[in-house]
Design an enzyme around this catalytic site. Structure first.
Site, mmCIF file in Angstrom:
data_model
loop_
_atom_site.group_PDB
_atom_site.id
_atom_site.type_symbol
_atom_site.label_atom_id
_atom_site.label_comp_id
_atom_site.label_asym_id
_atom_site.label_seq_id
_atom_site.Cartn_x
_atom_site.Cartn_y
_atom_site.Cartn_z
ATOM 1 N N GLU A 120 0.779 -1.369 -0.131
ATOM 2 C CA GLU A 120 -0.125 0.054 -0.057
ATOM 3 C C GLU A 120 0.925 1.186 -0.153
ATOM 4 O O GLU A 120 0.661 2.272 -0.738
ATOM 5 C CB GLU A 120 -0.854 0.065 1.168
ATOM 6 C CG GLU A 120 -1.965 -1.189 1.121
ATOM 7 C CD GLU A 120 -3.000 -0.913 0.144
ATOM 8 O OE1 GLU A 120 -3.066 0.031 -0.516
ATOM 9 O OE2 GLU A 120 -3.832 -2.037 -0.097
ATOM 10 N N ASP A 260 -4.253 -10.140 -8.249
ATOM 11 C CA ASP A 260 -4.769 -9.376 -9.353
ATOM 12 C C ASP A 260 -3.368 -8.591 -9.847
ATOM 13 O O ASP A 260 -3.426 -8.866 -11.262
ATOM 14 C CB ASP A 260 -5.702 -8.440 -9.063
ATOM 15 C CG ASP A 260 -5.534 -7.822 -7.688
ATOM 16 O OD1 ASP A 260 -4.577 -7.982 -7.072
ATOM 17 O OD2 ASP A 260 -6.466 -6.668 -7.451
ATOM 18 N N GLU A 353 -17.774 -7.276 -2.709
ATOM 19 C CA GLU A 353 -16.751 -7.996 -2.762
ATOM 20 C C GLU A 353 -16.813 -9.447 -3.223
ATOM 21 O O GLU A 353 -15.537 -9.919 -3.821
ATOM 22 C CB GLU A 353 -15.983 -7.795 -1.246
ATOM 23 C CG GLU A 353 -15.708 -6.485 -0.808
ATOM 24 C CD GLU A 353 -14.721 -5.841 -1.654
ATOM 25 O OE1 GLU A 353 -13.586 -5.908 -0.851
ATOM 26 O OE2 GLU A 353 -14.609 -5.350 -2.634
ATOM 27 N N GLU A 374 -12.371 -0.574 -10.071
ATOM 28 C CA GLU A 374 -11.888 -1.572 -10.977
ATOM 29 C C GLU A 374 -12.825 -1.839 -12.128
ATOM 30 O O GLU A 374 -12.291 -1.771 -13.453
ATOM 31 C CB GLU A 374 -11.566 -3.048 -10.642
ATOM 32 C CG GLU A 374 -10.244 -2.996 -9.699
ATOM 33 C CD GLU A 374 -10.357 -2.380 -8.173
ATOM 34 O OE1 GLU A 374 -9.147 -2.215 -7.769
ATOM 35 O OE2 GLU A 374 -11.348 -2.346 -7.812
#
Length: 613
Positions: A120, A260, A353, A374
């Protein structure tokens, strides 16, 4: 097992046709005038949230939009402001961009006793600083800050060096967390996610090139090699791995949670840096994902060793995949998958989610929508590639959902339950870095783009946090980085290679799925950007026929622990790959890397054909 597979395939098919049912059409297509109004509405959305943060939460990390307060969530260094810098520049807000750059340069420090997430911190903070530096320091962007003197780059270098201790592991795969003052704690977990270890190459690579120190690029490339060397014999990677032993602690392979952006950064590192090692790995990994994970139009999670289905689940992080396929030129499956994912959004107003494809219900414990970008990101890329008005219609629906479902007094709230639209008092910084950015880009493109990305001096790669990383000559260094590590063809070997023609490629197509370079003018749209770096000499560098993967790139295959003893007496062999004659041709004035077809005809030895022309 075979019957269960047929049943699951039927469910996928029914849900897909449900997604295309004409009753789901919400309104007439977006007109040009409406597109302009929608773009302006997205701009207002950004400032509602940005001003809410600056007035009520700054300099804390993130906004609590319902209670109009702030909270430190990552490191206590004005995270949302740093994450928002290049969005301010994209919107052309010179005053706020310049003021924010100056404040950060004077007030932010990283010599603090904070243990932070490597992933992050890299994508949000390091990426935000580097993107803003490249905009603020360059007259060509139109956003040059007169008083700017590399303060953000200096901060980025300091932060990068404080993150380096995370990479000190036997495998090269980094720890998930690191203390900015003391390094890695002795009690730090040795388990990290594949995305966490493999989604660092863009930011660290850009930093290396800007300060002329290769260490940052080297450690992140080693991390990717460490992960890929431990792939299964099916060319799949798991979700979590022990950074000391290299053992997979979670062997679920998928394109969503925990994996991902590993796929994303393989292709984007090639696009930005011109390094064919990333391209080669992406080709192999993508072909395996499409073979084992793709149940048209959905994707499932499977065991990385056996390919047995583990989860028939759509999770919201999968929604980036159609956008990545646009960059790879694989448009047809991207269109179908996006339509399926969009059907989930339209069913609930948001993407939960997790959505269970077997029961066609929201997955228990995964009912939230934390303002993720996304699906919007993929909508933008598909509109850019096709100019199909259906993607503007989708964008309008998304704006309506965000405005009526998530808008709070001081910003935009998470949705804790997509079935009941309950709000949660939190707003992630990526809402300003990505969610509204991709919505604004979508409608600005429809109006007739006048922004840094579409009309600026460079072609841009978007980081996984949506930060703008330009393909400048200093960063791309295509001549220097179109190299293979450990092997070159001798000049007399070049006659063995040949360039595969377009007609020959057409003969190799299968399943109507074509695999192209992300930045070439392909048959799908004349609006796809082209990659035209300078100083190309026409030099030919080739892939030597007959070389193994390890010989080409120095990446050895690491046998799983349970298989090791069975191979003690024999020299481990690399997985079998069908090697075709290939060549990379650099020509003036254009640099045209075409990723050619991959074959979906896999035999028991799992051989893949992968040509680079």
């Amino acid at each position: 097992m075979e019957a269960a597979g047929r049943k699951l395939g039927l469910i996928f098919l029914l849900l897909f046709f449900h997604s295309l049912h004409p009753d789901l059409t919400l309104a007439d297509s977006v007109t040009p005038d409406e597109a302009k109004l929608l773009r302006d509405e997205v701009c207002e959305m950004f400032y509602h949230a940005f001003n809410g943060y600056m007035d009520n939460a700054f300099p804390l990390d993130e906004l609590r939009p319902m209670s109009c307060a702030g909270e430190d969530t990552l490191g206590g260094y004005a995270l949302t402001l740093i994450d928002s810098l290049d969005t301010l520049a994209l919107l052309g807000d010179r005053d706020r961009f310049a003021a924010s750059v100056e404040w950060i340069g004077k007030n932010i420090r990283f010599d603090i006793n904070k243990t932070v997430s490597l992933f992050e911190t890299t994508i949000r903070v390091l990426g935000g600083l580097l993107s803003a530096h490249l905009i603020a320091s360059d007259y060509a962007t139109g956003m040059r800050v007169p008083s700017y003197d590399n303060q953000l780059l200096n901060l980025a270098e300091d932060l990068g060096r404080r993150l380096l201790p995370a990479f000190d592991t036997p495998t090269g795969i980094p720890f998930g967390s690191v203390n900015l003052l003391h390094g890695v704690d002795k009690h730090e977990s040795k388990i990290t996610s594949t995305a966490g270890g493999g989604t660092l190459t863009l930011e660290f690579g850009v930093l290396s090139r800007l300060i002329n120190d290769p260490i940052f690029e080297q450690v992140t490339k080693n991390a990717v090699r460490g992960l890929w060397a431990r792939r299964s014999k099916l060319n799949l990677v798991g979700a979590h791995i022990n950074v000391f032993t290299g053992e997979w602690t979670q062997k679920d392979a998928g394109i969503g949670t925990s994996i991902d952006s590993f796929y994303e950064y393989l292709l984007k590192a090639y696009l930005l840096f011109g390094d064919e090692e990333y391209l080669y790995i992406f080709q192999e990994a993508y072909a395996a994902a499409m073979h084992y994970l793709y149940h048209d139009p959905w994707y499932v999670e499977v065991n990385m060793d056996s390919a047995a289905i583990v989860w028939p689940l759509f999770n919201s992080l999968q929604a980036f995949w159609p956008g990545l396929q646009v960059l790879a030129g694989d448009i047809d499956p991207a269109i179908r998958t996006h339509a399926a994912f969009l059907s989930v959004w339209r069913r609930y107003g948001f993407t939960p989610e997790g959505f269970n494809l077997a029961s066609l219900t929201v997955q228990h414990g995964q009912k939230s929508y934390p303002l993720r970008p996304e699906l919007i990101e993929s909508t933008y890329w598909l509109y850019k590639a096709t100019r199909d008005p259906r993607y503007l219609d989708a964008g309008r629906d998304m704006i309506a959902s965000l405005q009526y479902g998530t808008r709070c007094p001081c910003g935009y709230c998470h949705i804790s339950d997509v079935e009941h639209h309950n709000q949660d008092d939190h707003m992630e910084s990526f809402f300003l870095a990505e969610t509204v950015k991709y919505l604004w880009l979508l409608f600005d493109l429809a109006v007739g783009p006048d922004n840094l990305v579409e009309n600026g001096p460079y072609k841009y790669v978007f980081s996984t946090e949506g930060h703008l990383l330009p393909a400048t000559p200093q960063i791309s260094l295509v001549r220097e980085h179109c190299l293979y590590h450990g092997a070159y063809c001798r000049s007399e070997d070049l006659r063995q290679s040949y360039r595969v023609s377009e007609s020959d490629n057409d003969k190799q197509e299968s399943n109507n799925s074509r695999f192209h370079a992300g930045w070439t003018k392909a048959r799908y749209s004349s609006d796809l950007p082209t990659f035209d770096p300078t100083a190309i000499t026409g030099l030919i560098k080739g892939v030597c026929p007959g070389l193994t993967h390890g010989q080409k790139f120095g990446i050895s295959y690491v046998y799983p622990t349970e298989e090791h003893h069975a191979h003690e007496t024999a020299k481990p062999k690399e997985p079998t790959h069908e090697q075709s004659h290939s060549v990379v041709v650099l020509t003036e004035p254009n640099f045209d890397h075409a990723l050619t077809d991959y074959s979906n005809d896999h035999n028991d030895n799992q051989t893949y054909k992968s040509d680079v022309t």
